[in-house]
Design a protein around this motif. Structure first.
Motif, mmCIF file in Angstrom:
data_model
loop_
_atom_site.group_PDB
_atom_site.id
_atom_site.type_symbol
_atom_site.label_atom_id
_atom_site.label_comp_id
_atom_site.label_asym_id
_atom_site.label_seq_id
_atom_site.Cartn_x
_atom_site.Cartn_y
_atom_site.Cartn_z
ATOM 1 N N ARG A 188 27.035 99.192 64.546
ATOM 2 C CA ARG A 188 26.239 98.035 64.103
ATOM 3 C C ARG A 188 25.491 98.477 63.041
ATOM 4 N NH1 ARG A 188 21.505 95.014 64.904
ATOM 5 N NH2 ARG A 188 21.705 92.695 65.443
ATOM 6 N N PHE A 189 25.650 97.533 61.958
ATOM 7 C CA PHE A 189 25.106 97.738 60.419
ATOM 8 C C PHE A 189 24.228 96.501 60.195
ATOM 9 C CE2 PHE A 189 28.964 100.608 59.789
ATOM 10 C CZ PHE A 189 28.297 101.908 60.148
ATOM 11 N N ASP A 190 22.797 96.829 59.688
ATOM 12 C CA ASP A 190 22.113 95.856 59.486
ATOM 13 C C ASP A 190 21.604 96.163 58.035
ATOM 14 O OD1 ASP A 190 20.106 93.758 59.001
ATOM 15 O OD2 ASP A 190 19.237 94.145 60.940
ATOM 16 N N SER A 191 21.944 95.348 57.016
ATOM 17 C CA SER A 191 21.302 95.706 55.744
ATOM 18 C C SER A 191 20.230 95.003 55.155
ATOM 19 C CB SER A 191 22.668 95.452 54.693
ATOM 20 O OG SER A 191 23.085 94.008 54.636
ATOM 21 N N SER A 192 19.548 94.440 56.233
ATOM 22 C CA SER A 192 18.533 93.257 55.690
ATOM 23 C C SER A 192 17.175 94.019 55.243
ATOM 24 C CB SER A 192 18.348 92.175 56.611
ATOM 25 O OG SER A 192 17.863 92.975 57.936
ATOM 26 N N GLY A 193 17.208 95.169 55.783
ATOM 27 C CA GLY A 193 15.723 95.841 55.576
ATOM 28 C C GLY A 193 15.466 96.031 54.053
ATOM 29 N N ASN A 194 16.159 96.500 53.188
ATOM 30 C CA ASN A 194 15.939 96.498 51.793
ATOM 31 C C ASN A 194 16.422 95.637 51.061
ATOM 32 O OD1 ASN A 194 18.627 97.604 52.059
ATOM 33 N ND2 ASN A 194 18.287 99.104 50.660
ATOM 34 N N SER A 195 16.934 94.357 51.782
ATOM 35 C CA SER A 195 17.626 93.300 50.970
ATOM 36 C C SER A 195 17.036 92.512 49.819
ATOM 37 C CB SER A 195 18.150 92.294 51.930
ATOM 38 O OG SER A 195 17.257 91.710 52.573
ATOM 39 N N ALA A 196 15.545 92.744 49.888
ATOM 40 C CA ALA A 196 15.031 92.076 48.766
ATOM 41 C C ALA A 196 15.030 92.658 47.161
ATOM 42 C CB ALA A 196 13.390 91.988 49.094
ATOM 43 N N PHE A 197 15.057 94.001 47.327
ATOM 44 C CA PHE A 197 15.231 94.584 46.024
ATOM 45 C C PHE A 197 16.298 95.662 45.943
ATOM 46 C CE2 PHE A 197 11.017 93.019 46.365
ATOM 47 C CZ PHE A 197 10.914 92.184 45.403
ATOM 48 N N GLY A 198 16.843 95.901 46.926
ATOM 49 C CA GLY A 198 17.878 97.091 46.904
ATOM 50 C C GLY A 198 19.255 96.440 47.234
ATOM 51 N N ALA A 199 20.142 97.373 47.246
ATOM 52 C CA ALA A 199 21.648 97.162 47.343
ATOM 53 C C ALA A 199 22.381 98.148 48.150
ATOM 54 C CB ALA A 199 22.326 97.259 46.227
ATOM 55 N N SER A 200 23.298 97.514 48.841
ATOM 56 C CA SER A 200 23.895 98.578 50.048
ATOM 57 C C SER A 200 25.323 98.344 49.838
ATOM 58 C CB SER A 200 23.232 98.275 51.552
ATOM 59 O OG SER A 200 23.462 97.106 51.790
ATOM 60 N N TYR A 201 25.948 99.241 50.457
ATOM 61 C CA TYR A 201 27.491 98.921 50.824
ATOM 62 C C TYR A 201 27.944 99.046 52.211
ATOM 63 C CZ TYR A 201 28.123 103.909 51.595
ATOM 64 O OH TYR A 201 28.288 105.305 52.212
ATOM 65 N N LEU A 202 28.968 98.779 52.575
ATOM 66 C CA LEU A 202 29.446 98.778 54.000
ATOM 67 C C LEU A 202 31.221 98.514 53.984
ATOM 68 C CD1 LEU A 202 29.247 98.331 57.063
ATOM 69 C CD2 LEU A 202 28.943 96.062 56.824
ATOM 70 N N THR A 203 31.756 99.624 54.632
ATOM 71 C CA THR A 203 33.246 99.649 54.386
ATOM 72 C C THR A 203 33.819 99.953 55.566
ATOM 73 O OG1 THR A 203 35.034 100.918 53.386
ATOM 74 C CG2 THR A 203 33.116 102.117 53.884
ATOM 75 N N TRP A 204 34.736 99.480 55.868
ATOM 76 C CA TRP A 204 35.741 99.753 57.341
ATOM 77 C C TRP A 204 37.221 99.856 56.943
ATOM 78 C CZ3 TRP A 204 32.544 95.601 56.634
ATOM 79 C CH2 TRP A 204 33.200 94.149 56.677
#
Length: 941
Positions: A188-204
């Motif tokens: 389970r991945f949650d990217s909302s933590g740094n969503s205001a100013f940061g970017a993240s990736y998710l792959t599968w």
């Protein structure tokens, strides 16, 4: 003693179980460094500079105004269900913009994307690292409050796609966790933590089931990329674990030494693959390293193959009155070699779950598809659930043919497989997999047992073509050592398209000696010679050579090179000449072939002359053999349309054989061969289409007897009389099917040309006309004068059948008209014409208790005899009556009155039968009751 046997069986089973355990352990112990899914924050993130028409450049972080503008520009995202594409916000609620409408203006974005791909390759354990993959923008997605996507799998959108990359752009939101599940593992991945100013990736990986939980607040803005394998072959990776090949090959050796060897073993892979992407280079994570490890181990051992397959488990819940009964069927619907070349000829191949190295549990697993289960009123219909998996397969080399085609494969399926493998060899590059497979298939065909030589010869055809394709003299020599007859014609044609001849010039005096061949062909020459000529039949060898030549002109790249053509033709002619010179057997079909050999070389004088000499030698060797001479004289006399040198050669052959043809003439053989040249049905239809009259049609059916008689008259005095004597002497051998149409046509031709002043002519014509009438009409059925019914006697199927014997005794009795049947005698009906010639006494609706004799048999047969007599008399009247009368003399009136077949006393019947002993066994006579013979048959019965 049984205890010892049971102990031995237990020991064999234990060895097999130990092997399966060790192989499973060795394969499962190979791992990649990555996982089925990975995520992370993007350090040194670069603003991609996203431009959307008509909004323009979208600012980062995403503002509410820009998000609303994006939503207005987007459309609702669809999802796939089976073959349909649907929009249903209860399943998927998302805004979407296609990649074609998204422009990325910042040129530095690609460098940032490359850094992300390095982390993706590491996280997923991609063999070959980031250099072996590329990311292709698929779409832009916008999730607003309440947006979500229920559990699903990604579909393969482009060739080579193996996974998905999601880049979450700066946009503040809460919720939207992504839940991923693969087999028994989940993340389970949650990217909302740094969503205001940061970017993240998710792959599968593409076959991972994933779910996007609903957005609570804000907007989630992402770029969705397809991950595509860009490697042309199996990539190498520093992260691959040590394959431990030695341990695995030792296990394979134990398999080889087992008393009860498995025919194959399969290890289900972690991921599912489409048929298009099922190849070693496209496998993911552990699957790649395990399959590569097994492939390398099999190659190192030398006696095993590693294949890949897609398999389907069908579990049927059969709804019985008591409980739901389950039936499971496991099958492979796609089998490939490591490069992805499809090897499965049939639509599916059923396999056993006992051959799986790793058992699959379907209890807690959702089926990929389901069929049935509808309520039928009082119960539910049976349900078929289908579970799809990919697998690697280990097969011993000597079992590969049976594994791919089954143990009872057909010639057609073998031809398809060998043709497919030959095609793969040209596409395989540096890989020898298809070549090794083809060679093993050929060796397996050679090593099989066949029910007869003819079947073996047929199956050797595809092997011979493959041997020539592979330029493998040893393989072709093995074929030559086994073949007894011929392949199918298509395989000789294919061989002609593969063999290359030396184009150097050859002097004519060297013509009947071996021709120069290319270096490759030299080593194959003897074996190809054997493959073409092994049958020892001139007619078949001729067909094989023609097919070989046709294949050369159809397929060979040098077919327009005249030197190549000349060398080919001389080699073929040399081969044929040698067979004619040395042949030890002769067949009826050789006659037409000898004529063709000469006629088809009209444009090649030297070739025609040499082969004429071969034909002449062959004929001289079999000059007194009826099997050749009778058909050959028919062929030569029927070839009147040839001109030039062919006509001269054929006339010379006729002069050489005419005396032998007369002294060995056999009317039965002549009639049989003529019928094969001019079948009655074909003659009738073809003559009508050409507008020919009945006399021309009759002449064709009679064959060239008129020309033969004229030729023998012109050739030598006394030959016509000898020919007539041979006709009369062999007429009684005529088969029943020639006694009607052929014999009257033959008579009409012969009587017009024979010198009716000769005693031989009179005797021959009289004999033939009598034979024709007796055999075609039969003897007139005599009306019964007492109660004897010999014609209705049965040959009882069981000699000790008392009831059947009593019936026969009753039928012989001239005084008895009624016979009472015993109980349980209903079976007698089938032995006595279903009682149709009796009046029957019944008890109840079907049980016959007695029979009374009648005249029904005579009343049925006599009109049939009269009809035959009228038809034959009509045909006889069409003969030249003056010549017929001259031949028959005082017997003319009796013949025209059909006296020889009308009712006569027993003494006359004895005389008639004595003069026509060959009447036995003919249906017409058997049904016409020659009374004396009936009496003898009944007594023996």
């Amino acid at each position: 003693m049984s205890t010892t046997s049971d102990s031995d069986d237990d020991g064999v089973a234990a060895e097999k179980a130990d092997l399966i355990y060790d192989l499973r352990r060795l394969i499962s112990g190979v791992h990649a460094s990555g996982s089925f899914a990975a995520c992370g924050t993007i350090d040194s993130f670069v603003n991609p500079g996203i431009y959307i028409d008509p909004i323009g450049i979208v600012r980062l972080p995403l503002s509410v105004e820009d998000a609303q503008a994006l939503a207005q520009t987007s459309y609702k995202a669809p999802f796939g269900k089976g073959n349909e594409t649907l929009v249903d916000e209860s399943v998927r609620k998302t805004w979407q913009i296609d990649a074609a409408n998204v422009r990325i203006l910042n040129q530095d974005w690609q460098l940032c994307l490359d850094r992300i791909l390095e982390r993706v390759a590491e996280g997923l354990g991609i063999a070959g690292g980031s250099s072996s993959i590329r990311a292709e923008l698929h779409k832009m997605l916008l999730y607003e409050k309440g947006a979500m996507f229920k559990p699903h799998q990604d579909t393969e959108k482009v060739s080579g796609m193996f996974g998905t990359l999601i880049i979450c752009l700066p946009s503040e939101h809460t919720g939207e966790a992504v839940c991923l599940r693969h087999r028994s593992k989940s993340k389970r991945f949650d990217s909302s933590g740094n969503s205001a100013f940061g970017a993240s990736y998710l792959t599968w990986y593409a076959d991972v089931v994933h779910e996007i939980e609903p957005i609570q607040t804000g907007y989630r803005w992402v770029l969705a990329y397809n991950l595509i394998n860009r490697s042309p072959g199996p990539p190498q990776s520093a992260s691959a674990l040590d394959a431990r090949i030695d341990q695995f090959t030792q296990a394979l050796t134990r398999w080889q030494d087992l008393q009860d060897q498995p025919f194959y073993l399969a290890y289900p892979l972690d991921h599912e693959y489409t048929d298009r992407d099922l190849k070693l280079a496209y496998l993911k994570g552990d699957d790649f390293y395990r399959a590569r490890h097994v492939a390398q181990s099999c190659e190192a051992h030398g006696k095993y193959y590693m294949l890949l397959g897609n398999m389907e488990m069908c579990i049927t819940d059969q709804n019985s009155e008591e409980e739901m009964e389950k039936e499971a069927v496991l099958s492979l619907d796609h089998i490939v070699d490591p490069q992805g070349f499809n090897l499965l000829i049939a639509s599916t191949r059923t396999i056993s779950t006992t051959n799986l190295l790793r058992g699959e549990s379907y209890e807690d697993r959702e089926p990929d598809t389901q069929r049935g289960g509808n309520y039928l009123g009082n119960q539910y219909a049976e349900i078929d659930q289908f579970f799809k998996d990919s697998t690697l397969i280990i097969v011993p080399r000597h079992w590969i043919l049976n594994f791919l085609l089954g143990s009872t494969f057909t010639l057609h399926s073998l031809a398809l497989l060998t043709t497919r493998l030959r095609g793969f060899i040209g596409q395989a590059g540096d890989s020898n997999n298809p070549k090794r497979l083809l060679l093993q298939v050929c060796q397996s065909v050679l090593g099989r047992d066949y029910s007869n030589d003819e079947k073996r010869d047929l199956y050797l055809g595809p092997v011979a073509v493959s041997a020539a394709f592979l330029k493998n003299p040893d393989l072709f020599n093995a074929i030559a050592n086994q073949i007894k007859g011929s392949f199918e014609e298509d395989y000789y044609s294919a061989l002609g398209g593969l063999i290359c001849f030396d184009g150097s010039s050859v002097k004519e005096y060297e013509y009947i000696f071996p021709m120069p061949l290319s270096n490759t062909t030299k080593s194959l020459n003897s074996s190809i010679h054997t493959a073409i000529t092994a049958c020892g039949k001139i007619y078949q060898i001729h067909e094989n050579l023609n097919a070989f030549r046709d294949g050369f002109f159809k397929e060979h790249p040098n077919r327009s090179d005249q030197l190549q053509v000349n060398s080919l033709q001389r080699w073929l002619d040399t081969l044929l000449y040698g067979c004619l010179y040395k042949s030890e057997h002769v067949y009826e079909q050789d006659a037409s072939t000898l004529v063709q050999i000469i006629a088809e070389r009209e444009d090649a004088p030297f070739s025609q002359h040499v082969l004429y000499q071969g034909v002449r030698i062959f004929i001289q060797h079999f000059l007194n053999n009826n099997l050749l001479i009778n058909p050959l004289v028919v062929e030569l006399l029927s070839q009147s349309d040839h001109q030039g040198r062919s006509k001269i050669y054929l006339e010379t052959l006729l002069r050489n054989i005419v005396e032998s043809a007369v002294s060995n003439f056999n009317l039965r053989q002549y009639a049989t061969y003529t019928a094969s040249l001019f079948p009655p049905n074909q003659t009738n239809s073809s003559s009508r289409s050409r507008g020919e009259d009945a006399s021309t049609n009759s002449s064709r059916r009679a064959g060239p007897i008129k020309a033969f008689y004229d030729y023998s008259s012109a050739y030598k005095q006394g030959l016509p009389a000898q020919l007539l004597q041979r006709i009369q002497a062999t007429a009684s051998e005529l088969a029943v099917e020639h006694s009607n149409g052929f014999l009257i046509s033959f008579l009409s031709e012969l009587i017009t040309v024979a010198d009716t002043g000769f005693n031989e002519a009179k005797s021959c014509i009289r004999s033939l006309i009598t034979l024709h009438i007796i055999r075609t009409v039969g003897y007139e059925p005599k009306k019964p004068t007492n109660w004897t019914r010999l014609e209705e006697i049965s040959t009882c199927s069981h000699r000790n059948d008392d009831e059947c014997l009593k019936m026969n005794t009753f039928l012989k009795d001239p005084e008895a008209s009624y016979h009472a049947l015993g109980e349980e005698t209903y079976y007698l009906k089938s032995h006595f014409h279903n009682f149709e010639y009796f009046d029957v006494e019944k008890k109840g609706s079907w049980n016959v208790v007695g029979v009374t004799k009648t005249n029904k048999w005579w009343e049925e047969q006599h009109p049939k005899w009269q009809a035959r007599a009228e038809k034959v008399l009509e045909a006889v009247k069409k003969l030249p009556q003056d010549r017929l009368q001259e031949c028959l003399g005082d017997e003319y009136d009796g013949v025209m009155d059909l006296k020889m077949v009308k009712i006569m006393d027993d003494a006359d019947i004895d005389d008639a039968l004595q003069s026509d002993q060959e009447g036995k066994g003919y249906p017409e006579l058997a049904s016409s009751v020659p009374q004396k013979r009936r009496r003898e048959n009944s007594e023996s019965t």
